[in-house]
Design an enzyme around this catalytic site. Structure first.
Site, PDB file in Angstrom:
ATOM      1  N   ASP A 174      38.927 -16.046 -31.788  1.00  0.00           N
ATOM      2  CA  ASP A 174      38.904 -15.285 -33.039  1.00  0.00           C
ATOM      3  C   ASP A 174      40.172 -15.453 -33.865  1.00  0.00           C
ATOM      4  OD1 ASP A 174      36.475 -14.353 -32.202  1.00  0.00           O
ATOM      5  OD2 ASP A 174      37.185 -12.355 -31.638  1.00  0.00           O
ATOM      6  N   GLY A 183      43.318 -14.389 -22.389  1.00  0.00           N
ATOM      7  CA  GLY A 183      43.412 -13.402 -23.455  1.00  0.00           C
ATOM      8  C   GLY A 183      42.022 -13.222 -24.002  1.00  0.00           C
ATOM      9  N   GLY A 217      33.989 -12.693 -34.126  1.00  0.00           N
ATOM     10  CA  GLY A 217      34.988 -11.919 -34.843  1.00  0.00           C
ATOM     11  C   GLY A 217      34.793 -10.454 -34.558  1.00  0.00           C
ATOM     12  N   ARG A 218      35.254 -10.026 -33.380  1.00  0.00           N
ATOM     13  CA  ARG A 218      35.045  -8.652 -32.950  1.00  0.00           C
ATOM     14  C   ARG A 218      35.806  -7.671 -33.834  1.00  0.00           C
ATOM     15  NH1 ARG A 218      33.422  -6.254 -28.176  1.00  0.00           N
ATOM     16  NH2 ARG A 218      32.970  -8.314 -27.318  1.00  0.00           N
ATOM     17  N   GLU A 276      30.672 -10.616 -36.057  1.00  0.00           N
ATOM     18  CA  GLU A 276      30.008  -9.727 -35.105  1.00  0.00           C
ATOM     19  C   GLU A 276      30.523  -8.294 -35.150  1.00  0.00           C
ATOM     20  OE1 GLU A 276      30.883 -10.519 -30.948  1.00  0.00           O
ATOM     21  OE2 GLU A 276      32.680 -11.635 -31.516  1.00  0.00           O
ATOM     22  N   MET A 327      26.884 -21.288 -28.447  1.00  0.00           N
ATOM     23  CA  MET A 327      26.959 -22.737 -28.673  1.00  0.00           C
ATOM     24  C   MET A 327      28.369 -23.130 -29.094  1.00  0.00           C
ATOM     25  SD  MET A 327      23.376 -23.351 -30.705  1.00  0.00           S
ATOM     26  CE  MET A 327      23.743 -25.080 -30.951  1.00  0.00           C
TER      27      MET A 327
END
Length: 500
Positions: free
Chosen positions: A226, A189, A270-271, A325, A383
């Site tokens: 996320d 996913g 965190g798109r 992000e 990282m």
């Protein structure tokens, strides 16, 4: 109880508004399947357990906050071992595949599926598919035994390799058939659950397996760092990500407070959902401003970010900003006139908002000549993705893996495993019950769980950082229209935040 006439839907309705969105079973499309006593009955590890088997009528409520006159609502099949199994140990030939991006805990899930099959059910034929879905038809495999996977949970990444992008379903099913595989465990996913997600792809496999009449159980273990998968309480790797983010935030804070007018900027994953940024901020208490995709903000003018930065520097002499992000992408697109490009998984390619906002802050104060700022930018994304899972995630991955194994051995197929309101459940991913169905496959893959900025959790963050909301009255009206009030909790798609 009334059962839907379509076997694919498996909708069971009972009294007082009770609805069970059940999981497909091998017996639904293959007749006269033999059953066998569950070997856990003679397993020494389970000898002290009062009740090893889950009652066949046990279900888990999707919503647990109810009113006295509320209907019982939608339920899911409870995960766990059943008294009868549909596979004998010697006939099981399982495979495991990992797809999409890296996430802490992948190796732990692999390890516990292998060890669960071996130690609980006596299964010793488990293949690892190397390199994601393409490994099925490029014939790359790894024999997995408890000895091979013994220490892999101490490593980051996935020992099986991974890949993104499309696949040929027919070739995958050919490979499953040719190899004699009858249990497929898919871990994946892409975090946004849009485009070619692993859950959707495994649905296609289930459909084709059904047409060919093969006895194959397909199980999905959802993965997104996320924490943006709807329905389930949380995704594995999230706790580890929040914990590891503390190191970056602490470093930014040390840098910022060690110099006059120091600013530390930390970009986190965190798109489309800002859970990592929000929880990392709340855990740290050193953050002065948290910016997430769900909460619009603006830079210039009264009440903007630049004004707040100037105010905080005058008060404290330093400042730490955490930005997800996906935050501020609308501002960034206006500035850079970026194109709508996508990666191989169908995710929108995002510009580096951390670098962009860092430069805008420096340019603003350089032109204003009011303050001379010293800014340090830290991006710990890769990282964090690459580290091993922490203790909490290791325990969680174990429960996910064992629940997946129990479900497959019991003959269930076409489901995703995950905790719903604290109880591990089997969530069907081939239910198509119209636009209101909570677990329609497209409903799972085409939306994300998001931070509710009108909820108490976001209010706690604003209280912790003492930052403004950056919302103008028009933004507030739009948010309130999109999100449901607390009094309508039972009908909402997303109530994760509201339970805190």
């Amino acid at each position: 109880m009334a059962v839907s006439g379509d076997p694919k839907l498996k909708i069971v309705k009972g009294e007082a508004g009770y609805v069970l969105e059940d999981v497909p079973h091998l017996a639904d499309y293959l007749s006269d399947l033999p059953t066998y006593p569950n070997p856990l009955q003679t397993n020494p590890a389970y000898s002290v357990v009062k009740q090893y088997f889950v009652n066949q009528d046990d279900t888990v409520a999707q919503k647990i906050v109810v009113h006295k006159d509320s209907p019982r609502g939608t339920h899911l099949r409870r995960a766990g071992p059943r008294q009868k199994v549909y596979f004998e140990a010697d006939e099981v030939h399982a495979c495991i595949v990992t797809c999409g991006g890296l996430c802490p805990g992948l190796n732990t899930v692999i390890r516990e599926i292998v060890c669960g099959l071996y130690h609980m059910y006596g299964v010793n034929k488990v293949l690892g598919i190397d390199g994601g879905y393409s490994g099925f038809y490029s014939r790359n495999t790894v024999d997995l035994t408890p000895r091979v996977v013994n220490d892999i949970h101490k490593r980051g990444g996935t020992i099986l390799g991974t890949s993104r992008g499309g696949h040929d379903t027919s070739k995958i099913v050919d490979s499953i058939h040719d190899r004699g595989i009858n249990q497929v465990y898919i871990i994946g996913g892409d975090g946004t659950q849009r485009g070619a997600s692993v859950i959707f792809e495994s649905l296609l496999i289930v459909q084709e397996v059904r047409r060919r009449g093969l006895k194959v159980a397909v199980v999905g273990v959802p993965k997104t760092i996320d924490n943006d998968i709807p329905v389930i309480d949380r995704s594995f790797g999230f706790d580890t990500a929040v914990e590891e983010a503390q190191r970056a935030i602490n470093a930014a804070h040390v840098e910022a407070e060690s110099i006059e007018n120091g600013i530390g900027v930390v970009k986190l994953m965190g798109r489309y959902s800002g859970f990592i940024a929000m929880y990392a901020t709340l855990a740290s208490r050193d953050v002065d401003c948290c910016l997430i995709p769900e909460s619009p903000f603006f830079l210039e003018g009264r009440g903007g970010l630049f004004e707040f930065i100037e105010k905080r520097l005058k008060e404290n002499g330093h400042m730490v900003i955490v930005i997800a992000e996906g935050a501020g992408q609308d501002l960034l697109e206006e500035s850079l006139q970026s194109m709508n490009q996508q990666d191989a998984s169908g995710n929108k390619l995002l510009k580096d908002v951390g670098l962009w906002i860092s430069q805008r802050i420096k340019d603003h104060f350089a032109h204003q000549h009011k303050l001379s700022v010293n800014l340090k930018y830290i991006d710990p994304t890769y990282m964090i993705r690459a580290i091993p899972s922490n203790a909490a995630d290791n325990v969680y991955c174990t429960l996910l893996a064992q629940s997946a194994v129990h479900g497959a051995m019991a003959g269930f197929t076409g489901f995703v495993v995950g905790p719903v309101n604290g109880r591990h459940s089997y969530i069907p991913f081939n239910v198509d019950n119209g636009p209101s169905s909570t677990f329609d496959i497209q409903h799972i893959t085409e939306r994300q769980n998001k931070v509710v900025i009108t909820d108490r959790m976001w209010a706690r963050l604003l209280s912790s950082t003492n930052q403004p909301s950056f919302l103008n009255p028009k933004d507030v009206d739009e948010v309130l229209k999109e999100e449901e009030p607390v009094t309508q909790l039972l009908e909402g798609d997303n109530c994760k935040d509201s339970k805190y």
